[in-house]
Scaffold this motif. Sequence first.
Motif, mmCIF file in Angstrom:
data_model
loop_
_atom_site.group_PDB
_atom_site.id
_atom_site.type_symbol
_atom_site.label_atom_id
_atom_site.label_comp_id
_atom_site.label_asym_id
_atom_site.label_seq_id
_atom_site.Cartn_x
_atom_site.Cartn_y
_atom_site.Cartn_z
ATOM 1 N N LEU A 109 61.898 34.571 118.015
ATOM 2 C CA LEU A 109 61.350 33.216 118.136
ATOM 3 C C LEU A 109 61.457 32.573 116.755
ATOM 4 N N GLY A 110 62.250 31.515 116.643
ATOM 5 C CA GLY A 110 62.492 30.907 115.331
ATOM 6 C C GLY A 110 63.702 31.544 114.668
ATOM 7 N N SER A 111 64.796 31.729 115.445
ATOM 8 C CA SER A 111 65.952 32.491 114.939
ATOM 9 C C SER A 111 66.734 31.733 113.869
ATOM 10 N N THR A 112 66.566 30.408 113.783
ATOM 11 C CA THR A 112 67.364 29.636 112.815
ATOM 12 C C THR A 112 66.677 29.468 111.463
ATOM 13 N N GLY A 113 65.485 30.019 111.313
ATOM 14 C CA GLY A 113 64.777 29.925 110.042
ATOM 15 C C GLY A 113 65.141 31.082 109.121
ATOM 16 N N SER A 114 64.510 31.080 107.966
ATOM 17 C CA SER A 114 64.800 32.110 106.963
ATOM 18 C C SER A 114 64.563 33.521 107.518
ATOM 19 N N ILE A 115 63.415 33.741 108.155
ATOM 20 C CA ILE A 115 63.116 35.072 108.699
ATOM 21 C C ILE A 115 64.018 35.383 109.898
ATOM 22 N N GLY A 116 64.265 34.372 110.751
ATOM 23 C CA GLY A 116 65.131 34.580 111.908
ATOM 24 C C GLY A 116 66.530 35.006 111.481
ATOM 25 N N ALA A 129 64.900 28.161 118.907
ATOM 26 C CA ALA A 129 64.876 27.329 117.702
ATOM 27 C C ALA A 129 64.296 25.974 118.074
ATOM 28 N N GLN A 130 63.843 25.227 117.088
ATOM 29 C CA GLN A 130 63.250 23.924 117.375
ATOM 30 C C GLN A 130 64.294 22.815 117.419
ATOM 31 N N SER A 131 65.108 22.695 116.354
ATOM 32 C CA SER A 131 66.007 21.544 116.307
ATOM 33 C C SER A 131 67.407 21.839 115.769
ATOM 34 N N LEU A 175 55.171 40.401 113.466
ATOM 35 C CA LEU A 175 54.528 39.117 113.166
ATOM 36 C C LEU A 175 54.841 38.646 111.753
ATOM 37 N N ALA A 176 55.813 37.727 111.641
ATOM 38 C CA ALA A 176 56.082 37.106 110.340
ATOM 39 C C ALA A 176 55.155 35.918 110.143
ATOM 40 N N ASN A 177 54.922 35.171 111.192
ATOM 41 C CA ASN A 177 54.093 33.959 111.114
ATOM 42 C C ASN A 177 52.655 34.325 110.759
ATOM 43 N N LYS A 178 52.113 33.635 109.744
ATOM 44 C CA LYS A 178 50.734 33.921 109.327
ATOM 45 C C LYS A 178 49.773 32.857 109.813
ATOM 46 N N GLU A 179 50.316 31.622 110.020
ATOM 47 C CA GLU A 179 49.420 30.517 110.386
ATOM 48 C C GLU A 179 48.694 30.808 111.695
ATOM 49 N N CYS A 180 49.364 31.499 112.620
ATOM 50 C CA CYS A 180 48.727 31.747 113.920
ATOM 51 C C CYS A 180 47.528 32.688 113.772
ATOM 52 N N VAL A 194 54.857 41.467 109.323
ATOM 53 C CA VAL A 194 56.140 41.344 108.625
ATOM 54 C C VAL A 194 55.956 40.651 107.273
ATOM 55 N N ASP A 195 54.941 39.799 107.165
ATOM 56 C CA ASP A 195 54.622 39.181 105.869
ATOM 57 C C ASP A 195 54.584 40.335 104.855
ATOM 58 N N SER A 196 55.323 40.210 103.735
ATOM 59 C CA SER A 196 55.604 41.394 102.916
ATOM 60 C C SER A 196 54.349 42.112 102.425
ATOM 61 N N MET A 215 63.013 31.060 101.068
ATOM 62 C CA MET A 215 62.179 30.933 102.274
ATOM 63 C C MET A 215 62.273 29.510 102.824
ATOM 64 N N GLY A 216 61.669 29.296 104.008
ATOM 65 C CA GLY A 216 61.597 27.958 104.583
ATOM 66 C C GLY A 216 60.797 27.024 103.673
ATOM 67 N N ALA A 217 60.957 25.701 103.902
ATOM 68 C CA ALA A 217 60.350 24.703 103.013
ATOM 69 C C ALA A 217 58.825 24.801 102.990
ATOM 70 N N ASP A 240 62.828 41.277 99.207
ATOM 71 C CA ASP A 240 63.873 41.029 100.213
ATOM 72 C C ASP A 240 63.218 41.254 101.578
ATOM 73 N N MET A 241 63.078 40.168 102.365
ATOM 74 C CA MET A 241 62.338 40.261 103.623
ATOM 75 C C MET A 241 63.019 41.172 104.638
ATOM 76 N N ARG A 242 64.291 41.540 104.387
ATOM 77 C CA ARG A 242 64.959 42.416 105.347
ATOM 78 C C ARG A 242 64.342 43.810 105.340
HETATM 79 P P1 NAD Z 1 61.681 28.298 108.427
HETATM 80 O O1 NAD Z 1 61.171 26.920 108.301
HETATM 81 O O2 NAD Z 1 62.870 28.702 107.642
HETATM 82 O O3 NAD Z 1 62.019 28.577 109.982
HETATM 83 C C1 NAD Z 1 61.132 28.276 111.004
HETATM 84 C C2 NAD Z 1 61.720 28.579 112.373
HETATM 85 O O4 NAD Z 1 60.757 28.135 113.340
HETATM 86 C C3 NAD Z 1 63.021 27.825 112.694
HETATM 87 O O5 NAD Z 1 63.842 28.635 113.506
HETATM 88 C C4 NAD Z 1 62.546 26.609 113.495
HETATM 89 O O6 NAD Z 1 63.514 26.169 114.451
HETATM 90 C C5 NAD Z 1 61.335 27.170 114.204
HETATM 91 N N1 NAD Z 1 60.321 26.131 114.457
HETATM 92 C C6 NAD Z 1 59.839 25.219 113.559
HETATM 93 N N2 NAD Z 1 58.918 24.442 114.137
HETATM 94 C C7 NAD Z 1 58.811 24.869 115.427
HETATM 95 C C8 NAD Z 1 58.019 24.442 116.535
HETATM 96 N N3 NAD Z 1 57.161 23.423 116.434
HETATM 97 N N4 NAD Z 1 58.156 25.112 117.696
HETATM 98 C C9 NAD Z 1 59.027 26.139 117.814
HETATM 99 N N5 NAD Z 1 59.795 26.583 116.803
HETATM 100 C C10 NAD Z 1 59.697 25.946 115.630
HETATM 101 O O7 NAD Z 1 60.469 29.256 108.154
HETATM 102 P P2 NAD Z 1 60.476 30.759 107.569
HETATM 103 O O8 NAD Z 1 60.491 30.732 106.105
HETATM 104 O O9 NAD Z 1 61.497 31.591 108.294
HETATM 105 O O10 NAD Z 1 59.008 31.233 107.992
HETATM 106 C C11 NAD Z 1 58.663 31.510 109.333
HETATM 107 C C12 NAD Z 1 57.265 32.099 109.369
HETATM 108 O O11 NAD Z 1 57.276 33.349 108.686
HETATM 109 C C13 NAD Z 1 56.214 31.234 108.664
HETATM 110 O O12 NAD Z 1 55.006 31.331 109.369
HETATM 111 C C14 NAD Z 1 56.082 31.881 107.300
HETATM 112 O O13 NAD Z 1 54.789 31.700 106.734
HETATM 113 C C15 NAD Z 1 56.323 33.330 107.631
HETATM 114 N N6 NAD Z 1 56.841 34.095 106.490
HETATM 115 C C16 NAD Z 1 58.048 33.776 105.957
HETATM 116 C C17 NAD Z 1 58.543 34.484 104.863
HETATM 117 C C18 NAD Z 1 59.898 34.166 104.266
HETATM 118 O O14 NAD Z 1 60.336 34.872 103.377
HETATM 119 N N7 NAD Z 1 60.590 33.138 104.726
HETATM 120 C C19 NAD Z 1 57.777 35.518 104.321
HETATM 121 C C20 NAD Z 1 56.548 35.834 104.891
HETATM 122 C C21 NAD Z 1 56.090 35.126 105.979
#
Ligand code: NAD
Length: 414
Positions: A27-34, A60-62, A144-149, A171-173, A226-228, A287-289
């Motif tokens: 879920l969120g495959s196009t982001g940094s973690i995805g 992915a969202q957009s 679980l990478a997402n922390k906000e939830c 997954v958060d390091s 990482m993501g913005a 390295d998040m991998r």
């Molecule tokens: P990112 O912005 O690079 O990617 C976010 C992903 O979520 C994208 O695939 C996007 O399409 C999707 N997305 C965004 N808004 C959405 C919505 N409203 N509904 C459905 N999908 C949506 O973010 P990231 O850096 O990959 O981080 C993802 C999560 O992992 C965050 O909660 C972040 O705190 C956590 N995290 C990231 C890192 C890191 O190294 N990037 C490390 C620890 C934790």
Amino acid sequence: MIPIAATRPQASVPDLAGVLARRITILGSTGSIGISTLDVIRHARAKYGEGVLPVTALTAQSNVKMLIEQARAVRPQLAVIGDETLYPELRAALVGIGVETAAGRGAIIDAASRSSDVVMVAIMGAAAIEPAIAAIARSATVALANKECVVAAGGVFREALARSNAAVIPVDSEHNAVFQVLNGGDAGEVERVTLTASGGPFREWTLERMEAVTPEQAVAHPNWSMGAKISVDSATLMNKGLELIEAHFLFALPSQKLDVLVHPQSVVHCLVTYEDGSTLAHLSAPDMRTPISFALAWPRRINSPSRKLDLPALGQLQFHTPSPERFPCLNIALDCLRSGGLAPTILNAANEVAVGAFLGKRIGFLDIPRVVEATLEEGARASRNEAPSDLYGVLHIDARARTVAGEICGRISA
Ligand code: NAD
Ligand code: MG
């Protein structure tokens, strides 16, 4: 209090073949973690055989172009785009190759509900709450990478877990590190858990200098790519504040047992001090991998493409206490952790709105803590500080806090 990231007794440790046959949802495959998760899968296929770690669903969202590219490469059963206006493009690109397509928020939750073994929750922000709960409800293993939830809905997560056989692997390091160090042991023996923070790009900046920080400067993190949103959170240290609350819920640790050290090299991810005086640390290259590989293979380990640690090349590791004057977000989050109730949900929502406004150049960098504090004050005036008892309550408070924070941002930018 029951920890969310608990290692349940394993009937037996799976063999490597069983681990490599796991079906993965991202879920969120196009982001940094995805993207890093797909890199781990690609590496595993080169190492262990083409068919390993089959992908059930990508969402992915957009970024429809990247989603199409990913779906063509890994051939999931299902590809979902959140933004429905992009559906025609997704469907046209994937028609005839055996990949189902869907669009919209409900379809993302459906993707989380579809049978698979591991769900990587890599969506940004509180938008991950419902999909993550859906994965827990069907007893998946949740990476679980997402922390906000967890910050916004920790209590609701605990209750959902009590009704399921799901396992949550952080997954958060830092939290992945704590999970590895605790290794299912008795958290009651723990005296202190220290999370490390890189300190972000403005670690040594004065407040006056920080007033003029631009989004471009804030997203340029020294150690992690990482993501913005999380990059801005790392620059304000709100990320570490959210992580303290995340650790509280994941490991059932009270605020007195949690603290933060700034560690610019981002090599030591946590320190766990036990009652007998032993302190155990977890080290890895930033390295998040590495935590992603851990979560996909737990309780076993697989070969990962991640960078490995080279301590002689680093030479030294430094640690110091963070400055509450220059990084007020850390103390704001700590206050929310201590007061509990609604505060963490409001904190998270207000921060998401404030960071969005900062990235959109509508407010300044130091306005982020101002917006969050003002939203929390409004919340404290408007309601008693009782934690939301169900998902509906969380989403209601989240929505209300977003409205208030949006109005405050509007006043600042006017
Ligand atoms: P990112 O912005 O690079 O990617 C976010 C992903 O979520 C994208 O695939 C996007 O399409 C999707 N997305 C965004 N808004 C959405 C919505 N409203 N509904 C459905 N999908 C949506 O973010 P990231 O850096 O990959 O981080 C993802 C999560 O992992 C965050 O909660 C972040 O705190 C956590 N995290 C990231 C890192 C890191 O190294 N990037 C490390 C620890 C934790
Ligand atoms: Mg982290």
